[in-house]
Write a protein that holds these residues in place. Structure first.
Motif, mmCIF file in Angstrom:
data_model
loop_
_atom_site.group_PDB
_atom_site.id
_atom_site.type_symbol
_atom_site.label_atom_id
_atom_site.label_comp_id
_atom_site.label_asym_id
_atom_site.label_seq_id
_atom_site.Cartn_x
_atom_site.Cartn_y
_atom_site.Cartn_z
ATOM 1 N N LEU A 147 0.805 -1.211 0.000
ATOM 2 C CA LEU A 147 0.000 0.000 0.000
ATOM 3 C C LEU A 147 0.842 1.267 0.000
ATOM 4 C CD1 LEU A 147 -2.809 -0.977 2.557
ATOM 5 C CD2 LEU A 147 -2.873 -1.104 0.066
ATOM 6 N N THR A 148 1.929 1.280 0.760
ATOM 7 C CA THR A 148 2.781 2.463 0.848
ATOM 8 C C THR A 148 4.134 2.083 1.418
ATOM 9 O OG1 THR A 148 2.999 4.692 1.785
ATOM 10 C CG2 THR A 148 1.889 3.034 3.143
ATOM 11 N N GLN A 149 5.170 2.873 1.088
ATOM 12 C CA GLN A 149 6.485 2.677 1.681
ATOM 13 C C GLN A 149 6.786 3.715 2.761
ATOM 14 O OE1 GLN A 149 6.511 2.398 -2.056
ATOM 15 N NE2 GLN A 149 5.993 0.311 -1.504
ATOM 16 N N ARG A 150 5.835 4.568 3.051
ATOM 17 C CA ARG A 150 6.057 5.607 4.049
ATOM 18 C C ARG A 150 5.880 5.052 5.460
ATOM 19 N NH1 ARG A 150 2.826 10.808 1.418
ATOM 20 N NH2 ARG A 150 4.070 10.932 -0.512
ATOM 21 N N ARG A 151 6.698 5.536 6.378
ATOM 22 C CA ARG A 151 6.534 5.161 7.772
ATOM 23 C C ARG A 151 5.352 5.910 8.353
ATOM 24 N NH1 ARG A 151 11.358 2.770 9.733
ATOM 25 N NH2 ARG A 151 10.314 2.491 11.734
ATOM 26 N N ALA A 152 4.725 5.307 9.340
ATOM 27 C CA ALA A 152 3.548 5.896 9.969
ATOM 28 C C ALA A 152 3.623 5.616 11.464
ATOM 29 C CB ALA A 152 2.276 5.285 9.374
ATOM 30 N N PRO A 153 2.782 6.258 12.260
ATOM 31 C CA PRO A 153 2.740 5.919 13.683
ATOM 32 C C PRO A 153 2.450 4.432 13.866
ATOM 33 C CG PRO A 153 1.542 7.949 13.270
ATOM 34 C CD PRO A 153 1.894 7.383 11.931
ATOM 35 N N ARG A 154 2.930 3.856 14.950
ATOM 36 C CA ARG A 154 2.864 2.417 15.147
ATOM 37 C C ARG A 154 1.469 1.828 14.933
ATOM 38 N NH1 ARG A 154 7.427 0.238 18.175
ATOM 39 N NH2 ARG A 154 6.046 -1.293 19.132
ATOM 40 N N PRO A 155 0.404 2.401 15.495
ATOM 41 C CA PRO A 155 -0.923 1.800 15.255
ATOM 42 C C PRO A 155 -1.317 1.811 13.784
ATOM 43 C CG PRO A 155 -1.001 3.320 17.118
ATOM 44 C CD PRO A 155 0.314 3.550 16.427
ATOM 45 N N LEU A 156 -0.905 2.870 13.047
ATOM 46 C CA LEU A 156 -1.255 2.952 11.631
ATOM 47 C C LEU A 156 -0.445 1.962 10.796
ATOM 48 C CD1 LEU A 156 -1.714 6.792 11.038
ATOM 49 C CD2 LEU A 156 -3.452 5.038 11.376
ATOM 50 N N ASN A 157 0.799 1.692 11.208
ATOM 51 C CA ASN A 157 1.582 0.685 10.506
ATOM 52 C C ASN A 157 0.835 -0.642 10.466
ATOM 53 O OD1 ASN A 157 3.838 2.271 9.888
ATOM 54 N ND2 ASN A 157 4.839 1.833 11.832
ATOM 55 N N ARG A 158 0.373 -1.075 11.623
ATOM 56 C CA ARG A 158 -0.367 -2.333 11.698
ATOM 57 C C ARG A 158 -1.671 -2.253 10.908
ATOM 58 N NH1 ARG A 158 -0.259 -6.809 14.775
ATOM 59 N NH2 ARG A 158 1.501 -5.987 15.953
ATOM 60 N N ALA A 159 -2.320 -1.104 10.962
ATOM 61 C CA ALA A 159 -3.601 -0.945 10.269
ATOM 62 C C ALA A 159 -3.458 -1.119 8.763
ATOM 63 C CB ALA A 159 -4.201 0.420 10.590
ATOM 64 N N THR A 160 -2.320 -0.701 8.185
ATOM 65 C CA THR A 160 -2.150 -0.860 6.740
ATOM 66 C C THR A 160 -2.105 -2.335 6.342
ATOM 67 O OG1 THR A 160 0.287 -0.763 6.852
ATOM 68 C CG2 THR A 160 -0.897 1.325 6.548
ATOM 69 N N HIS A 161 -1.522 -3.176 7.197
ATOM 70 C CA HIS A 161 -1.492 -4.614 6.906
ATOM 71 C C HIS A 161 -2.896 -5.206 6.963
ATOM 72 C CE1 HIS A 161 2.896 -5.192 6.888
ATOM 73 N NE2 HIS A 161 2.919 -4.240 7.793
ATOM 74 N N LEU A 162 -3.649 -4.789 7.970
ATOM 75 C CA LEU A 162 -5.007 -5.307 8.103
ATOM 76 C C LEU A 162 -5.873 -4.855 6.930
ATOM 77 C CD1 LEU A 162 -5.495 -4.704 11.939
ATOM 78 C CD2 LEU A 162 -4.799 -6.801 10.767
ATOM 79 N N LEU A 163 -5.644 -3.622 6.470
ATOM 80 C CA LEU A 163 -6.387 -3.116 5.311
ATOM 81 C C LEU A 163 -6.035 -3.913 4.062
ATOM 82 C CD1 LEU A 163 -8.201 -1.121 3.838
ATOM 83 C CD2 LEU A 163 -6.243 0.462 3.704
ATOM 84 N N PHE A 164 -4.742 -4.185 3.858
ATOM 85 C CA PHE A 164 -4.362 -4.960 2.677
ATOM 86 C C PHE A 164 -4.932 -6.370 2.747
ATOM 87 C CE2 PHE A 164 -1.641 -7.980 0.453
ATOM 88 C CZ PHE A 164 -1.828 -7.511 -0.835
ATOM 89 N N ASP A 165 -4.922 -6.977 3.928
ATOM 90 C CA ASP A 165 -5.507 -8.314 4.069
ATOM 91 C C ASP A 165 -6.965 -8.317 3.633
ATOM 92 O OD1 ASP A 165 -3.159 -9.396 4.951
ATOM 93 O OD2 ASP A 165 -3.696 -9.398 7.071
ATOM 94 N N ARG A 166 -7.694 -7.262 4.003
ATOM 95 C CA ARG A 166 -9.105 -7.170 3.613
ATOM 96 C C ARG A 166 -9.242 -7.012 2.104
ATOM 97 N NH1 ARG A 166 -12.349 -2.890 7.159
ATOM 98 N NH2 ARG A 166 -13.967 -3.662 5.748
ATOM 99 N N LEU A 167 -8.400 -6.159 1.505
ATOM 100 C CA LEU A 167 -8.447 -5.967 0.049
ATOM 101 C C LEU A 167 -8.091 -7.258 -0.677
ATOM 102 C CD1 LEU A 167 -6.694 -2.474 -0.241
ATOM 103 C CD2 LEU A 167 -9.126 -2.963 -0.581
#
Length: 288
Positions: A147-167
């Motif tokens: 989804l992105t190569q940018r770093r994000a706050p720790r909770p958002l980092n995990r959220a991007t993985h969960l979002l990709f899993d859903r997609l």
């Protein structure tokens, strides 16, 4: 122990699988790798009894359709494209996978075949092991590079993985359940990452902790093994990658590991060069 290793993609996916297979063979195990027709030589050159999936993925990736897919920055289009490839060759690929996995005690698979391989292991009562070449599982240190190569706050980092899993599950659920039905399993509504987590499945992280020191103590389920590197003799047998010294669109070629294995990546790397490039993700992570 009989171990089947399933790999699909490009040289960057199959080469580590072949090296792993030889090492397991030397340790006294019976090893059966399976891959697409175009990548059979990586196993056969090392005297491994390769089972072919019955189609040439490289021919597709080199086609205009395949090149468009690899260059796409749309996650849904990318996932849907590979689902269509699997569906087109579903019958021959399923038969080859079942042949390769017959009587296997352990089934190992890379990311592109995680759903199918884990389903075959479930149907056969075999142990399953995942093999990853970049951080793909939810963690609080790095975003999903799909989804992105940018770093994000720790909770958002995990959220991007969960979002990709859903997609990913939305794009692949129908084909996964079609495959499961064909091998006698009930349909599932649970994405593969969650199914493997529930089963406490071992998922090898075949990349260096030097690149991602934050993950060096990630989880016993996700041990960082380092890169699965061929010996000089193995490299000599295979030959250098044909793209090593070529240029395309003015960009020097460089090795990268991603969902599509070894593919074109600009060097020096603008941030980011591609939504699928784990090399850019690692560079972004180390620079952050």
């Amino acid at each position: 122990m009989r171990i089947t290793i399933l790999a699909m993609g490009s040289r960057g996916d199959v080469q580590p699988a072949a090296v792993l297979g030889v090492e397991l063979l030397h340790r006294g195990h019976e090893v059966v790798p399976a891959t697409t027709d175009d990548l059979e030589p990586f196993g056969e050159t090392l005297a491994l009894p390769v089972v072919s999936f019955g189609f040439d993925l490289r021919a597709f990736l080199r086609s205009p359709e395949g090149q468009t897919l690899l260059k796409s920055r749309n996650v849904r289009e990318y996932l849907a494209g590979f689902v269509q490839v699997k569906l087109k060759h579903a019958q021959v690929m399923r038969a080859a996978m079942l042949t390769a996995c017959a009587e296997a005690d352990v089934i190992v698979s890379d990311r592109l075949l995680l759903d199918e391989a884990s389903s075959v292991a479930e149907a056969n009562g075999a142990r399953f092991v995942g093999l990853h070449h970049a951080p793909r599982e939810p963690n609080s240190h790095f975003t999903s590079f799909m989804l992105t190569q940018r770093r994000a706050p720790r909770p958002l980092n995990r959220a991007t993985h969960l979002l990709f899993d859903r997609l990913e599950w939305k794009a692949t659920a129908a084909s996964v359940n079609q495959f499961r039905a064909a091998i006698g399993l009930a349909a599932t509504t649970v994405p593969v990452a969650r199914r493997l987590a529930r089963a406490q499945t071992l998922e090898l992280q075949a990349y260096s902790p030097v690149l991602v020191p934050e993950l060096s103590t990630w989880s016993p389920r996700f041990p960082l093994t380092g890169f699965i590197t061929p010996s000089p003799q193995q490299r000599q047998r295979w030959g250098r990658p044909t793209w090593r010294n070529r240029c395309r669109n003015g960009w020097p070629r460089a090795i990268r590991r991603s969902t599509s294995g070894s593919a074109a990546c600009p060097s020096p790397i603008p941030p980011p060069c591609s939504p699928w490039c784990s090399r850019c993700a690692a560079n972004s992570a180390s620079a952050a």
